[in-house]
Design an enzyme around this catalytic site. Structure first.
Site, PDB file in Angstrom:
ATOM      1  N   CYS A  57       0.797  -1.225   0.000  1.00 39.80           N
ATOM      2  CA  CYS A  57       0.000   0.000   0.000  1.00 39.80           C
ATOM      3  C   CYS A  57       0.830   1.276   0.000  1.00 39.80           C
ATOM      4  CB  CYS A  57      -0.971   0.000   1.173  1.00 39.80           C
ATOM      5  SG  CYS A  57      -0.199   0.046   2.817  1.00 39.80           S
ATOM      6  N   HIS A  93      -1.944   0.712   7.102  1.00 42.49           N
ATOM      7  CA  HIS A  93      -2.406   0.960   5.744  1.00 42.49           C
ATOM      8  C   HIS A  93      -2.356   2.454   5.439  1.00 42.49           C
ATOM      9  CE1 HIS A  93      -4.279  -0.048   1.999  1.00 42.49           C
ATOM     10  NE2 HIS A  93      -5.386   0.619   2.246  1.00 42.49           N
ATOM     11  N   ASP A 105      -7.558   4.468  -3.375  1.00 47.47           N
ATOM     12  CA  ASP A 105      -6.731   3.432  -2.762  1.00 47.47           C
ATOM     13  C   ASP A 105      -6.454   2.351  -3.797  1.00 47.47           C
ATOM     14  OD1 ASP A 105      -5.446   1.586  -1.204  1.00 47.47           O
ATOM     15  OD2 ASP A 105      -7.120   1.226   0.172  1.00 47.47           O
TER      16      ASP A 105
END
Length: 278
Positions: A71, A110, A125
């Site tokens: 991420c 995250h 995202d």
């Protein structure tokens, strides 16, 4: 000092061609193409190799070497590209809810982005391995939003935003984040903790999405999610099978480092240990 961004290399990697005006249409196109082209994977921290978030390192790994990332890499790369295109972008730290109790994971692990366009804000995202977003979500409380074959819902819970996904008529939490902007130094600090956690626990994750299915690897278990069907499960029985799965299913150009196969062996040992504890 602003880092040099190679827009042409990024556009070539994701297959983008069209208007680069900082509009919602441009954001939607880029957000849709990015996860189709660049897989999610955490092979570097698994090998004990530091995850570098400077633009040059991200471009070398994700754009030129046929690798993916997790991420912090995906969303930092996307953020830098969008800023270069004159979008207004903020980074936020998120706590995973999927697979954890209602309070979420014990650590923040995250990173997500919020992009402001024409008076509205959008959650972006491209680095979530569980349910990969292929479009931005409007930051609106309680509104169901369909992305591909999935339905998502953002909810404002006190000072937090929470993202849920509908799975077989049940809402399940993905993650939650506080709308406080994180600096590059903040993100780097969280990234350092996460890469250490992945190495110490021999955690392997990979994900890829295409128009037919979503593919997710956790340890040695591959899950394939196709619309309207029960998930298909496959298991890699040994290190060669795990290598093949990473290369063929997730289309990752695998590292040639001598510590790669020992890292995969650690994953298989961790999986076996977990199975013995059950």
């Amino acid at each position: 000092m602003r880092q040099k961004v190679n827009l042409n290399a990024y556009f070539e990697r994701i297959g983008f061609a069209g208007s680069i005006a900082p509009t919602l249409a441009t954001l939607e196109t880029i957000h849709g193409l990015h996860p189709l082209a660049i897989p999610f994977e955490n092979l570097d921290p698994l090998m004990g190799r530091p995850v570098l978030l400077d633009q040059a390192s991200l471009e070398e790994k994700l754009l030129h070497k046929g690798r993916g990332g997790y991420c912090f890499e995906h969303n930092t790369l996307l953020m830098n590209e969008l800023v270069e295109l004159d979008f207004t972008v903020r980074s936020h730290a998120a706590r995973m809810l999927w697979g954890h109790g209602e309070g979420g994971a014990r650590m923040i692990s995250h990173m997500v982005l919020v992009v402001d366009i024409a008076g509205s804000s959008y959650l972006c995202d491209v680095g979530c391995s569980i349910f990969t977003l292929t479009a931005p979500l409007k930051l609106r409380d309680g509104v169901e939003q369909t992305v591909g074959n999935d339905v998502f819902r953002l909810s404002k819970v006190e000072a937090l935003w929470r993202l849920d996904v509908r799975v077989r008529d049940e809402w399940r939490g993905l993650y939650q984040f506080e709308p406080v902007e994180q600096s590059p130094a903040d993100i780097a600090a969280i990234n350092s903790l996460v890469e250490t956690e992945y190495f110490n626990r021999a955690l392997l994750f990979a994900a890829r999405v295409d128009k037919e299915a979503h593919y997710a690897l956790s340890g040695n278990r591959l899950s394939i999610y196709r619309p309207g069907q029960e998930p298909e499960r496959r298991f890699a029985e040994d290190v060669p099978a795990l290598r093949t799965m990473l290369a063929e299913v997730f289309r990752i150009t695998l590292p040639t480092r001598e510590d790669f196969e020992p890292a995969l062996a650690r994953v298989m040992s961790a999986v076996a240990a977990q199975a013995a504890e059950r």
